[in-house]
Structures are given as C-alpha cells and as structure tokens.
Enzyme design. Structure first.
Site, short mmCIF file in Angstrom:
data_model
loop_
_atom_site.label_atom_id
_atom_site.label_comp_id
_atom_site.label_asym_id
_atom_site.label_seq_id
_atom_site.Cartn_x
_atom_site.Cartn_y
_atom_site.Cartn_z
N GLU A 42 0.84 -1.19 0.00
CA GLU A 42 0.00 0.00 0.00
C GLU A 42 0.88 1.25 0.00
OE1 GLU A 42 -2.86 2.39 3.15
OE2 GLU A 42 -2.81 0.20 3.27
N THR A 71 -4.86 6.02 2.22
CA THR A 71 -5.19 7.37 2.65
C THR A 71 -5.99 8.07 1.55
OG1 THR A 71 -3.05 7.35 3.81
CG2 THR A 71 -4.30 9.37 3.93
N LYS A 127 -10.29 -1.84 7.54
CA LYS A 127 -9.10 -1.33 8.23
C LYS A 127 -9.52 -0.82 9.60
CE LYS A 127 -5.63 2.33 7.74
NZ LYS A 127 -4.96 3.19 6.75
#
Length: 191
Positions: A42, A71, A127
């Site tokens: 990621e 993000t 997450k």
C-alpha cells in the site's frame, strides 16, 4: 477482485504501508519489498506526487504484486488512483464517496469504532485505524461481536507486534513506520 486481495493478504499477513519522500523513494522501497517476497503493498496519498509514484510502482510490480493506494479520502483521489493502476484502495475512516468511486476496485474502508468497523466489514476487509490505541485486545473484542469480520489493524504497529494482532484474529496487519528498511529485516517479515 476483493477475493484476490483477501487471499493475498491472508497469505502475506503484513501489509506494508508506505509514506515516502517522493516517487523515487517509493519505487526504491517497493523494489526492496518485492525482492523480499512481498506481494501486496500500500502506497499513500501523503507521498508527494503520489499519482506518479503509484504509476511507477505499478509498472515495477506488474505480474508480481498488488499495489494499492491508501489514505484515499475523496472520490477524486479514488478516480486518479484507479486511473494510475491501483489494484485496491484504502481509507483511514468511513468514506462513502470513495466506496462509490471505487466501483469494481477493491476498497478497504477504515473505521475506529465498532459501528464504523461493522459498516465497513459488510463489504469485505476493514481497516481498523488507529489500531495501537486499542491494541490486540480491541481486535479480540470487536471480533467477539463481529465474528467472521476480516480486520486489518493499522497505525502505530511495529513489525515485532504483528503476531499479537494475528493471534487476536486479524486477517493481516498494516505496518508503516515500524517496517524494517534493511534487506535482512524485510526478509524476516516476508521471507
């Protein structure tokens, strides 16, 4: 496609979360991770010129690893990430706009409260951020009321703490600043 990501994460157990100084640093870090055997990585939108970093890393990892963008907090970011080849998207908190923009691209939505995590887990892996706040005990508690949820705790976790989160029931664990930089350390995590 979420199945491919879930399978890869379950096999790898650690999801590297990269916040690098720019595209060249991101490419160098991804290259080191690929060499260490990493197959899911990621990047984050906090990397300066992240679209270029993502595109270069996707080309480098073609056929070897899934490169995703984390993000991601807006639909515009999601669109740009998908355009540059992101295999999956990750948000740090609930983001219906990103979910809508993701369409067929796997999306790992973030949450901190049991309600946010439950809402995200309805769609696939969720997450848990920032995970260090509640630690492995929080993961166990959430899984007690959400059996079968696929959780990826992330935030403030060092590589030597990963096993504690896995024992608590996590699918995989996101590790950013706690990820080893040296080849021997990386090989120990991904080898």
């Amino acid at each position: 496609m979420t199945t491919d990501l879930t399978t890869a994460l379950a096999a790898q157990l650690v999801l590297p979360v990269l916040r690098e100084a720019g595209p060249a640093a991101a490419v160098a870090r991804v290259d080191a991770l690929l060499t260490a055997g990493c197959r899911v990585i990621e990047l984050t939108t906090t990397i300066p010129d992240w679209p270029n970093a993502l595109g270069e890393c996707v080309r480098l990892a073609a056929g070897r690893a899934l490169i995703g963008m984390g993000t991601v907090t807006t639909a515009d970011q999601a669109d740009v990430a998908i355009l540059h080849g992101a295999a999956f998207l990750v948000s740090p908190y609930p983001s219906p706009a990103v979910r809508a923009a993701a369409a067929d691209t796997p999306f790992v939505e973030g949450g901190c409260t049991p309600g946010e995590i439950a809402a995200a887990a309805k769609f696939g892996p969720a997450k848990v951020f920032p995970a260090h706040v509640g630690g492995p005990a929080f993961i166990r508690s959430v899984l007690a009321v959400l059996p079968g949820a696929q959780l990826i705790p992330t935030g403030g976790i060092a590589a030597d703490q990963v096993a504690d989160y896995l024992r608590a029931g996590a699918l995989a664990v996101g590790v950013g600043s706690g990820l080893p930089v040296d080849p021997v350390g990386l090989a120990a995590v991904f080898g």
